[in-house]
Design an enzyme around this catalytic site. Structure first.
Site, mmCIF file in Angstrom:
data_model
loop_
_atom_site.group_PDB
_atom_site.id
_atom_site.type_symbol
_atom_site.label_atom_id
_atom_site.label_comp_id
_atom_site.label_asym_id
_atom_site.label_seq_id
_atom_site.Cartn_x
_atom_site.Cartn_y
_atom_site.Cartn_z
ATOM 1 N N ARG A 75 0.851 -1.168 0.011
ATOM 2 C CA ARG A 75 0.037 -0.111 0.016
ATOM 3 C C ARG A 75 0.988 1.348 -0.013
ATOM 4 O O ARG A 75 0.613 2.233 -0.894
ATOM 5 C CB ARG A 75 -0.770 -0.103 1.314
ATOM 6 C CG ARG A 75 -1.927 1.204 1.301
ATOM 7 C CD ARG A 75 -2.785 0.991 2.393
ATOM 8 N NE ARG A 75 -3.323 2.320 2.833
ATOM 9 C CZ ARG A 75 -3.444 2.687 3.810
ATOM 10 N NH1 ARG A 75 -3.188 2.339 4.962
ATOM 11 N NH2 ARG A 75 -4.077 4.094 4.195
ATOM 12 N N HIS A 79 0.630 4.405 -2.883
ATOM 13 C CA HIS A 79 0.130 5.628 -2.693
ATOM 14 C C HIS A 79 1.347 6.513 -2.914
ATOM 15 O O HIS A 79 0.873 7.701 -3.195
ATOM 16 C CB HIS A 79 -0.332 5.656 -1.077
ATOM 17 C CG HIS A 79 -1.673 4.989 -0.781
ATOM 18 N ND1 HIS A 79 -2.399 5.704 0.018
ATOM 19 C CD2 HIS A 79 -2.323 3.898 -1.291
ATOM 20 C CE1 HIS A 79 -3.497 4.756 0.248
ATOM 21 N NE2 HIS A 79 -3.378 3.691 -0.654
ATOM 22 N N HIS A 214 -5.975 -6.744 -3.797
ATOM 23 C CA HIS A 214 -6.909 -6.904 -2.917
ATOM 24 C C HIS A 214 -6.988 -8.234 -2.368
ATOM 25 O O HIS A 214 -7.668 -8.534 -1.351
ATOM 26 C CB HIS A 214 -8.382 -6.283 -3.242
ATOM 27 C CG HIS A 214 -8.340 -5.119 -2.880
ATOM 28 N ND1 HIS A 214 -9.398 -3.908 -3.258
ATOM 29 C CD2 HIS A 214 -7.445 -3.815 -2.450
ATOM 30 C CE1 HIS A 214 -9.365 -2.644 -2.904
ATOM 31 N NE2 HIS A 214 -7.861 -2.664 -2.549
ATOM 32 N N TRP A 246 -10.569 -8.650 2.496
ATOM 33 C CA TRP A 246 -11.104 -9.133 1.276
ATOM 34 C C TRP A 246 -11.272 -10.546 0.968
ATOM 35 O O TRP A 246 -12.208 -10.840 0.261
ATOM 36 C CB TRP A 246 -10.292 -8.379 0.070
ATOM 37 C CG TRP A 246 -10.724 -7.035 -0.167
ATOM 38 C CD1 TRP A 246 -11.720 -6.518 -0.757
ATOM 39 C CD2 TRP A 246 -10.014 -5.733 0.442
ATOM 40 N NE1 TRP A 246 -11.617 -4.916 -1.015
ATOM 41 C CE2 TRP A 246 -10.483 -4.555 0.132
ATOM 42 C CE3 TRP A 246 -9.125 -5.682 1.497
ATOM 43 C CZ2 TRP A 246 -10.087 -3.202 0.235
ATOM 44 C CZ3 TRP A 246 -8.568 -4.294 1.551
ATOM 45 C CH2 TRP A 246 -9.122 -3.231 1.478
ATOM 46 N N ASP A 275 -14.898 -2.521 -5.611
ATOM 47 C CA ASP A 275 -14.629 -3.987 -5.892
ATOM 48 C C ASP A 275 -15.666 -4.340 -6.553
ATOM 49 O O ASP A 275 -15.695 -5.142 -7.815
ATOM 50 C CB ASP A 275 -14.557 -4.701 -4.697
ATOM 51 C CG ASP A 275 -13.597 -4.236 -3.544
ATOM 52 O OD1 ASP A 275 -12.476 -4.021 -4.257
ATOM 53 O OD2 ASP A 275 -13.596 -4.003 -2.587
#
Length: 325
Positions: A75, A79, A214, A246, A275
């Site tokens: 992540r 980002h 995910h 997820w 999603d």
């Protein structure tokens, strides 16, 4: 500490890997512990040297194995790179994989809730190896996290130039949301994703395949406002317990995300609007069906898209370094 959110997020793609958005909590939380936090502070220029990469990579791999931090390391890299704007030429104002996420105020953007943890973890490696830029270290950690979770090998190149100070931070608002209401009056999650990812120069197929990351990670109510406090899949960790994942095996990289979203029959798994649209949106659906059917196809296409993402906005210093040992 294995935590994540959507890999990207404006209100917070709170995930692991990639971007799971969220309605992040606006708060007056204190400035986090990041690599540079004093106003106007600059960090000494670091130029990546090929001879330093192997030892740094080995330390990153040990960190991931010991902390189960695959999702949050994916992540933080996403980002960092996901702020790229293809219509801005100047470095580092164009955003992208330049390490600016280590600076205040960017690390405090709503989309980055929880990411000071990742920056702090990687700072311990950065302090040992001044021959690896921060931008390279973040992207290295992400690729290694994917591979150690059982995902494809991603043949990264190195030599990224770092943003030099907090003055190089990107304005807030360039990362995607996981749920509406979406900025700009957009009502459909697929259109929201396109607006964000097309700005980076990515297409529908790349949006879908990257969303498959995910398969790693969890949302947490204290970061995104989504999910449950805990589920039968997260109540015992590994890492800090709690949150909603997820997928059932949320530290395993495979094509489960596509299968689970398509079935959408497990109340202990999170499915955000961004999603759900992978199968509801006519432009996305063929790719989502393909990856739900074939993990081999997913891995092949994911590795290419992740590599492209890792080089968005990059200024090479001076040239790309091939390192795939």
């Amino acid at each position: 500490m294995a935590q994540t959110g959507h890999v990207f997020a404006n209100r917070q793609f709170v995930c692991a890997q990639g971007w799971a958005s969220a309605r992040a909590i606006r708060s007056s939380r204190p400035r986090p512990l990041v690599i540079s936090k004093a106003a106007g502070t600059q960090t000494a220029k670091r130029t990546t040297k090929k001879e330093a990469l192997k030892d740094a990579r080995d330390d990153v791999r040990e960190l991931i194995k010991s902390k189960h931090c695959n999702p949050i390391l994916v992540r933080v890299a996403w980002h960092d790179s996901g702020t790229y704007d293809k219509d801005i030429a100047e470095f580092p104002l164009r955003g992208g994989a330049n390490g600016s996420i280590r600076f205040y105020p960017e690390i405090t953007h709503e989309a980055n809730a929880g990411l000071p943890v990742a920056v702090k973890l990687l700072k311990k490696v950065a302090d040992k190896y001044d021959g690896v830029s921060y931008a390279d270290l973040f992207q290295m950690a992400s690729a290694q996290a994917i591979e150690l979770a059982g995902g494809p090998h991603i043949p990264l190149r190195y030599g990224r130039m770092d943003a030099a100070s907090e003055e190089d931070c990107i304005p807030e608002g360039r990362l995607p949301d996981g749920e509406g209401p979406f900025p700009g009056g957009i009502t459909k999650p697929g259109d929201h994703l396109r607006k964000i990812f097309y700005r980076m120069g990515l297409n529908d197929q790349e949006i879908v395949v990257l969303s498959g990351a995910h398969t790693l990670g969890r949302v947490r109510k204290d970061r995104s406002g989504f999910g449950k406090e805990k589920t039968k899949y997260t109540e015992k960790g590994p890492g800090a317990p709690g949150g909603t994942s997820w997928t059932i095996e949320w530290l395993k990289f495979d094509n489960s995300h596509f299968k689970d979203v398509k079935r959408h029959d497990d109340p202990d798994l999170v499915v955000l609007a961004t999603d759900e649209c992978l199968f509801a949106d006519e432009g996305f659906r063929p790719y989502a069906e393909k990856y739900a059917e074939s993990q081999e196809a997913f891995f092949e296409d994911y590795a290419k898209a992740h590599l492209k993402l890792s080089e968005l906005g990059v200024q090479w210093d001076p040239e790309p370094i091939e390192f795939d040992a």
